[in-house]
Enzyme design. Sequence first.
Site, PDB file in Angstrom:
ATOM      1  N   ASP A  17       0.567  -0.789   0.128  1.00 22.85           N
ATOM      2  CA  ASP A  17      -0.503   0.052   0.023  1.00 22.85           C
ATOM      3  C   ASP A  17       0.939   1.371  -0.244  1.00 22.85           C
ATOM      4  O   ASP A  17       1.604   1.970   0.901  1.00 22.85           O
ATOM      5  CB  ASP A  17      -0.981  -0.367   1.198  1.00 22.85           C
ATOM      6  CG  ASP A  17      -1.428   1.000   1.239  1.00 22.85           C
ATOM      7  OD1 ASP A  17      -1.746   2.065   0.534  1.00 22.85           O
ATOM      8  OD2 ASP A  17      -2.777   1.577   2.266  1.00 22.85           O
ATOM      9  N   ASP A 112      -3.423   2.522  -5.675  1.00 20.22           N
ATOM     10  CA  ASP A 112      -1.878   2.243  -5.337  1.00 20.22           C
ATOM     11  C   ASP A 112      -1.780   1.444  -3.928  1.00 20.22           C
ATOM     12  O   ASP A 112      -1.400   1.293  -3.222  1.00 20.22           O
ATOM     13  CB  ASP A 112      -2.081   3.472  -4.081  1.00 20.22           C
ATOM     14  CG  ASP A 112      -3.044   3.880  -3.190  1.00 20.22           C
ATOM     15  OD1 ASP A 112      -3.708   2.854  -3.683  1.00 20.22           O
ATOM     16  OD2 ASP A 112      -3.595   4.844  -2.525  1.00 20.22           O
ATOM     17  N   GLU A 113      -1.931   0.406  -4.859  1.00 19.98           N
ATOM     18  CA  GLU A 113      -2.425  -0.678  -3.512  1.00 19.98           C
ATOM     19  C   GLU A 113      -2.314  -2.692  -4.693  1.00 19.98           C
ATOM     20  O   GLU A 113      -2.847  -1.968  -5.992  1.00 19.98           O
ATOM     21  CB  GLU A 113      -4.013  -1.135  -2.996  1.00 19.98           C
ATOM     22  CG  GLU A 113      -3.820  -0.475  -1.842  1.00 19.98           C
ATOM     23  CD  GLU A 113      -5.121  -0.093  -0.587  1.00 19.98           C
ATOM     24  OE1 GLU A 113      -4.979  -0.783   0.710  1.00 19.98           O
ATOM     25  OE2 GLU A 113      -5.959  -0.624  -1.828  1.00 19.98           O
TER      26      GLU A 113
END
Length: 437
Positions: A17, A112-113
């Site tokens: 993350d 973003d993960e």
Amino acid sequence: MNNAPLQDNQVGWLLLDLNSFFASCEQQEQPHLRGKPIIIVPMMSDGTCAIAASYEAKKFGIKTGTKVYDAKQRCPDLILVQARHKIYTQYHHKIIAAVECCIPVEKVLSVDEMACRLEPQERHVEVAKDLAHKIKRVISEQVGECLTCSIGLAPNMFLAKVASDMQKPNGLTVITKNDLPHALYKLKLIEICGIGRQMEKRPNHAGIWTVPDLMATPRGQMRLIWGGAHGVLFHELLHGADLQLPSSGLTKSMSHQHVLEPKLRTMAGAMDFSHHLLAKAAERLRKGEYYCSRLVLHVSFKNNEQNSEINQWGNWAGWGNETSFPETQETNYLMHRLRELWQDAMRPPYIQMKPLKVGVVLCGLVPKEAHQPDLFAPPEKVFERPLPRPTAPLNHLVDEINARYGRHTISFGMRGSEAKKFTGHAAFQRVPDEWEY
């Protein structure tokens, strides 16, 4: 791949993350912003809110969703940076490439993960931790020193996500089956993935107020609380089972929504912008080789006394409408149906209200190979207006021109000059393709 069973003292997934991703990208791109409190905003206006905040800004209590006016009151030295989602998407792909130098990415969860399944030789905690540190180092070397991440290691992807949220920024948290249930006890219910403010009311209503309460709840009761098999799945995931929801792999809908710039916060402005959103959704439809059979339009209004009567009309701070039609992927046809939907909004009480956000959704998607034209559709009239003539060749020609000469060279939606001022939709849950910019 070796399918050896996971031991209770091992981990099966690594979830990465990225920390304050949009803000970190800007600090990497613009060195003068490093170490300073910044927020990323959709427009340079005190009337909007932060869509990301640097950790220097978070020290002042500023976070995603904080109103710009309030953020400036908390931090007088705050720097506003207008979002540049094309750049964030480019960084996303750079990070994917960096991670895959170390381990294959199994699933991209958002911009973003990302999650990686560990091979049997990587499941020992110390080996997995070394791999996590290597990933952090490679991202820093290949992408940029401002791009840090928190990594969770756990028996399943769900718990790896929970673990990644437990230590920020730049954290590394390990959860094995041997660590359960106590490893989760310090969390609040709202900090467990899948339990939002509304969902939290369900376990609360059943007398479950803490994570220890939740972990002690039998799977049968979880089924009742969650209203079906999803409650059983949630129970198993919490206790370390490596299960995933089945997926057909087919896209079910395509949508675009946008918080309106102040000058567009009229019903006429919202209507104009919705045409741009629909044009982009229709282009995605053709790129993905899908057809749709339903169009949904929704408008959210600014929450103030002037608009308080909305709740009496629809029980939510907004308005929506939808229409169905024979399967299509033609922009011109969809625009025609969109204008029909707007007719109901262009009258009291909505016409006097101030819209904040507008969105369109294309539903009832079927892949090209399953497309079936409606033999019984009326050839000339829908409602009281004649239908536009079929324009399938024109749609594809417009797509080809934009692909060759750049986005918005020609468009069915906003006027070219206005569209070119628009910097692109937020790359949140869905990672846009390069052509969309």
